[in-house]
Design an enzyme around this catalytic site. Structure first.
Site, PDB file in Angstrom:
ATOM      1  N   ARG A  94     125.308 -37.462  78.989  1.00 26.09           N
ATOM      2  CA  ARG A  94     126.303 -36.445  79.351  1.00 26.09           C
ATOM      3  C   ARG A  94     127.244 -37.034  80.401  1.00 26.09           C
ATOM      4  O   ARG A  94     126.804 -37.723  81.331  1.00 26.09           O
ATOM      5  CB  ARG A  94     125.623 -35.195  79.936  1.00 26.09           C
ATOM      6  CG  ARG A  94     124.944 -34.311  78.909  1.00 26.09           C
ATOM      7  CD  ARG A  94     125.943 -33.621  77.973  1.00 26.09           C
ATOM      8  NE  ARG A  94     125.312 -32.753  76.996  1.00 26.09           N
ATOM      9  CZ  ARG A  94     124.961 -33.107  75.750  1.00 26.09           C
ATOM     10  NH1 ARG A  94     125.186 -34.336  75.330  1.00 26.09           N
ATOM     11  NH2 ARG A  94     124.407 -32.233  74.932  1.00 26.09           N
TER      12      ARG A  94
ATOM     13  N   GLU B 182     135.484 -33.039  77.765  1.00 28.23           N
ATOM     14  CA  GLU B 182     135.632 -33.434  76.358  1.00 28.23           C
ATOM     15  C   GLU B 182     136.305 -32.294  75.595  1.00 28.23           C
ATOM     16  O   GLU B 182     135.916 -31.149  75.770  1.00 28.23           O
ATOM     17  CB  GLU B 182     134.262 -33.724  75.745  1.00 28.23           C
ATOM     18  CG  GLU B 182     133.566 -34.911  76.393  1.00 28.23           C
ATOM     19  CD  GLU B 182     132.172 -35.170  75.829  1.00 28.23           C
ATOM     20  OE1 GLU B 182     131.791 -34.481  74.862  1.00 28.23           O
ATOM     21  OE2 GLU B 182     131.490 -36.043  76.354  1.00 28.23           O
TER      22      GLU B 182
ATOM     23  N   HIS C 150     132.019 -39.122  71.717  1.00 30.02           N
ATOM     24  CA  HIS C 150     130.789 -38.309  71.626  1.00 30.02           C
ATOM     25  C   HIS C 150     130.272 -38.255  70.182  1.00 30.02           C
ATOM     26  O   HIS C 150     130.227 -37.185  69.566  1.00 30.02           O
ATOM     27  CB  HIS C 150     131.026 -36.885  72.162  1.00 30.02           C
ATOM     28  CG  HIS C 150     129.740 -36.182  72.511  1.00 30.02           C
ATOM     29  ND1 HIS C 150     129.624 -35.255  73.520  1.00 30.02           N
ATOM     30  CD2 HIS C 150     128.491 -36.281  71.982  1.00 30.02           C
ATOM     31  CE1 HIS C 150     128.378 -34.797  73.580  1.00 30.02           C
ATOM     32  NE2 HIS C 150     127.669 -35.425  72.645  1.00 30.02           N
TER      33      HIS C 150
HETATM   34  C1  8YV Z   1     125.732 -33.365  69.317  1.00 34.43           C
HETATM   35  C2  8YV Z   1     124.606 -34.074  71.482  1.00 34.43           C
HETATM   36  O1  8YV Z   1     126.784 -33.963  68.639  1.00 34.43           O
HETATM   37  O2  8YV Z   1     122.460 -33.585  70.680  1.00 34.43           O
HETATM   38  C3  8YV Z   1     123.233 -33.576  71.629  1.00 34.43           C
HETATM   39  O3  8YV Z   1     122.870 -33.167  72.751  1.00 34.43           O
HETATM   40  O4  8YV Z   1     125.290 -34.230  72.430  1.00 34.43           O
HETATM   41  C4  8YV Z   1     125.136 -34.436  70.145  1.00 34.43           C
HETATM   42  O5  8YV Z   1     124.174 -35.022  69.352  1.00 34.43           O
HETATM   43  C5  8YV Z   1     126.280 -32.156  69.963  1.00 34.43           C
HETATM   44  O6  8YV Z   1     125.353 -31.518  70.736  1.00 34.43           O
HETATM   45  C6  8YV Z   1     126.794 -31.223  68.866  1.00 34.43           C
HETATM   46  O7  8YV Z   1     126.371 -29.953  69.060  1.00 34.43           O
END
Ligand code: 8YV
Length: 323
Positions: free
Chosen positions: A239, A268, A286
């Site tokens: 993050r 983002e 991301h």
């Molecule tokens: C996803 C992510 O693309 O799993 C996570 O925490 O950051 C990513 O894999 C994102 O959460 C989409 O909802």
């Protein structure tokens, strides 16, 4: 009667197909991302379930406004810093995530970023696309060796361990910082540091795999960056909030850090474009889990959770109510 489900964001076709076979689906696609629009859709559909992604924020105010019909919010993704889990529990709303299925692809992306950052992936690519016509001499445009380097892993959960497994294939020495020391079989030879700052001076490479949220906010700040060895490389697929981006920009500009590989950002998609002006940063938008196989699996896992709760069974991946 199939349970009524709102799908708040676009999902892969196979996930939408399965959802339509099992549920009474209202698919919002790109249309209803404002909280008020989503609340209106949930109310008029009398939804029992919500399929969401990290782009949909379930904060305490939103949760308090949810219609009483809603029993589960199944989030696609392992991170859940967009959900106020305590508020969901107080409200009696089950919330779930999708661990395991994205572990390998996210660790693959971390390895890609590590390799690209150390080996000047962005610069070499740019030279080729600009029409390379002049050979480089022996001392020109040299990268940093990856094999045999020491890698520090911050957050030794599933993805951190998968990164360690990959790095072992490159002959790297693995150090890790985690809230708790892991049992020996999960450590697999990695060396534990109870404090982050004690580990950093040994980490020529550092990869972040801790969850977002208040506890990890600005974990990698100016003081932490100053503890890394001269010419270190930072990778972040976790993050953006883990990193003080001003401090990181300063360390990359001054050359204190050799390079960074970044998949996640504080804002983002409106990331700080000063990163894009630096040649020693390899950037991705991301996309850690973004493969056909993994995005399908994530969607299916979220549907498994929703199907279980709608049928009166326990969730597969509950975010509250587990010891
Ligand atoms: C996803 C992510 O693309 O799993 C996570 O925490 O950051 C990513 O894999 C994102 O959460 C989409 O909802």
């Amino acid at each position: 009667m199939p349970s009524r489900l709102i799908i708040a964001r676009p999902v892969p076709p196979a996930v939408l197909d399965r959802a339509r076979q099992e549920f009474d689906v209202r698919f919002l696609g790109d249309d209803a991302t404002s909280p008020d629009a989503l609340l209106a859709q949930l109310a008029t559909h009398e939804a029992e379930a919500l399929l969401l992604t990290g782009a949909v924020r379930l904060d305490a105010a939103m949760i308090a406004s949810l219609p009483p019909s809603l029993r589960i919010a199944g989030s696609i993704g392992v991170g859940y810093d967009h959900i106020d889990v305590a508020a969901a529990e107080a409200h009696g709303l089950m919330v779930t995530n999708t661990p395991d299925v994205l572990t390998d692809c996210t660790a693959d992306m971390a390895m890609l970023l590590l390799l690209a950052a150390c080996r000047r992936g962005y610069e070499y690519e740019a030279i080729m696309r600009a029409g390379w016509r002049q050979k480089f001499g022996m001392p020109d445009k040299l990268g940093m060796r990856v094999s045999g380097q020491t890698l520090g892993i911050v957050g030794m959960g599933r993805i951190g361990r998968a990164m360690a497994q990959r790095a072992r294939g490159f002959g790297m020495r693995i150090l890790y910082h985690n809230r708790h020391r892991l049992p020996a079989d999960l450590e697999a030879g990695a060396e534990y540091f109870p404090t982050l700052h004690a580990m950093l001076p040994q980490c020529r490479c550092l990869s972040l795999h801790a969850p977002g949220g208040a506890a990890s906010e600005n974990l990698i700040d100016a003081a932490a960056l100053a503890l890394l060895p001269e010419g270190a490389v930072l990778v972040n697929v976790a993050r953006g909030t883990l990193v003080d981006e001003e401090a990181l920009l300063a360390a990359l500009t001054s050359g204190r850090l050799f390079a960074a590989g970044l998949d996640v950002f504080r804002n983002e998609p409106a990331f700080d474009r000063r990163f894009a002006a630096l040649p020693n940063v390899f950037l991705t938008p991301h996309m850690g889990s973004a493969t056909v196989e993994t995005r399908d699996a994530m969607g299916f896992r979220a549907l498994d959770n929703i199907a279980a709760v709608c049928a009166g069974r326990p969730a597969v991946d509950p975010l509250w109510g587990v010891a």
